[in-house]
Motif scaffolding. Structure first.
Motif, PDB file in Angstrom:
ATOM      1  N   GLY A  33       0.781  -1.224   0.000  1.00 20.20           N
ATOM      2  CA  GLY A  33       0.000   0.000   0.000  1.00 20.20           C
ATOM      3  C   GLY A  33       0.811   1.271   0.000  1.00 20.20           C
ATOM      4  N   ILE A  34       2.135   1.163   0.044  1.00 21.40           N
ATOM      5  CA  ILE A  34       3.014   2.331  -0.045  1.00 21.40           C
ATOM      6  C   ILE A  34       3.455   2.470  -1.493  1.00 21.40           C
ATOM      7  CG2 ILE A  34       5.146   3.412   0.734  1.00 21.40           C
ATOM      8  CD1 ILE A  34       5.037   1.591   3.190  1.00 21.40           C
ATOM      9  N   CYS A  35       3.251   3.640  -2.075  1.00 21.47           N
ATOM     10  CA  CYS A  35       3.622   3.862  -3.473  1.00 21.47           C
ATOM     11  C   CYS A  35       4.692   4.935  -3.578  1.00 21.47           C
ATOM     12  CB  CYS A  35       2.401   4.302  -4.290  1.00 21.47           C
ATOM     13  SG  CYS A  35       1.022   3.147  -4.241  1.00 21.47           S
ATOM     14  N   LEU A  36       5.496   4.836  -4.603  1.00 21.95           N
ATOM     15  CA  LEU A  36       6.470   5.895  -4.858  1.00 21.95           C
ATOM     16  C   LEU A  36       5.722   7.218  -5.015  1.00 21.95           C
ATOM     17  CD1 LEU A  36       8.944   4.274  -7.430  1.00 21.95           C
ATOM     18  CD2 LEU A  36       9.103   4.335  -4.935  1.00 21.95           C
ATOM     19  N   GLY A  37       6.252   8.270  -4.442  1.00 21.72           N
ATOM     20  CA  GLY A  37       5.612   9.576  -4.525  1.00 21.72           C
ATOM     21  C   GLY A  37       4.634   9.859  -3.408  1.00 21.72           C
ATOM     22  N   ASP A  38       4.335   8.873  -2.553  1.00 19.64           N
ATOM     23  CA  ASP A  38       3.411   9.112  -1.437  1.00 19.64           C
ATOM     24  C   ASP A  38       3.994  10.106  -0.445  1.00 19.64           C
ATOM     25  OD1 ASP A  38       1.552   7.394  -2.434  1.00 19.64           O
ATOM     26  OD2 ASP A  38       1.800   5.831  -0.924  1.00 19.64           O
ATOM     27  N   ASP A  39       3.140  10.964   0.091  1.00 18.05           N
ATOM     28  CA  ASP A  39       3.564  11.916   1.110  1.00 18.05           C
ATOM     29  C   ASP A  39       3.867  11.164   2.404  1.00 18.05           C
ATOM     30  OD1 ASP A  39       2.885  13.969   3.451  1.00 18.05           O
ATOM     31  OD2 ASP A  39       3.338  15.129   1.641  1.00 18.05           O
ATOM     32  N   ILE A  40       4.847  11.633   3.162  1.00 16.06           N
ATOM     33  CA  ILE A  40       5.247  10.955   4.395  1.00 16.06           C
ATOM     34  C   ILE A  40       4.095  10.858   5.396  1.00 16.06           C
ATOM     35  CG2 ILE A  40       6.091  13.044   5.532  1.00 16.06           C
ATOM     36  CD1 ILE A  40       8.349  11.307   6.718  1.00 16.06           C
ATOM     37  N   SER A  41       3.147  11.789   5.330  1.00  9.79           N
ATOM     38  CA  SER A  41       2.020  11.783   6.273  1.00  9.79           C
ATOM     39  C   SER A  41       1.144  10.548   6.130  1.00  9.79           C
ATOM     40  CB  SER A  41       1.173  13.043   6.091  1.00  9.79           C
ATOM     41  OG  SER A  41       0.613  13.080   4.789  1.00  9.79           O
TER      42      SER A  41
END
Length: 212
Positions: A33-41
């Protein structure tokens, strides 16, 4: 031969479990569920390994050089994590609220680690991005995961074939690779000099130059 095929099936099951419904989003490859470009929040839902945090002396000059005035108090609170390049659940939300980086982190990124449900070691890097001088964010720049050591070329091919299917719709600037049982998802690196120049233009960064 039966033992080899059994291992292939077992590893395939591991990959299928960890990759289900999270392969690609808007052209960006994803894992758990973590994608490249995701915000750290957005990363708080993951149970991150405890970050290494050293008791470091922090000079005011160092903070002033790296952060705009509005960000310095918050930056000083999390700076030990930035210096050691680690993050965990205790610091994610604090980092997400910092706006006003005048320079990138040391080495341009920090990372967090966690283990998947099947116990696979996973590392996620986050870096400062700037779309405009006053529009900064901390976003995922790479994700890597180590899978069990394969015992034959057949197993390697089977795993790579599954990743090729999962990530067939990935678009630039993202890319993926699988070698030596390690999956790597990454963004093509921006021009570092351009990024640094953009950060320096953030309101409050830099000093006025006198011509008299």
């Amino acid at each position: 031969m039966k033992r080899v095929m059994a291992c292939v099936v077992l590893l395939a099951g591991f990959v299928g479990t960890t990759m289900a419904n999270e392969h690609v989003r808007n052209g960006m490859p994803c894992l758990n569920g973590i994608c490249l470009g995701d915000d750290i929040s957005t990363l708080s839902r993951i149970k991150w390994d405890a970050a290494q945090k050293w008791n470091l002396s922090i000079g005011n000059q160092e903070i002033e050089e790296r952060f705009a005035l509005e960000a310095r108090a918050a930056a000083k609170e999390v700076y030990p994590y930035l210096k050691t390049r680690n993050f965990d659940n205790g610091v994610i939300q604090k980092l997400s609220k910092i706006k006003g980086f005048c320079k990138p982190f040391p080495f341009h990124s920090i990372y967090g680690t966690f283990s998947s449900a099947s116990g696979f070691f996973t590392q996620v890097h986050v870096g400062v991005t700037a779309e405009a001088p006053d529009k900064q964010s901390l976003r995922v720049t790479s994700i890597s995961r180590k899978y069990p050591q394969a015992h034959s070329s057949a197993q390697q091919k089977e795993l790579k074939s599954q990743f090729q299917t999962n990530y067939s719709s990935v678009k630039k600037p993202a890319r993926w690779s699988f070698s030596d049982n390690k999956l790597e998802l990454s963004l093509l690196r921006d021009n570092v000099l351009e990024t640094m120049a953009m950060l320096k233009q953030y309101p409050g960064c830099g000093k006025a130059i006198s011509i008299d």
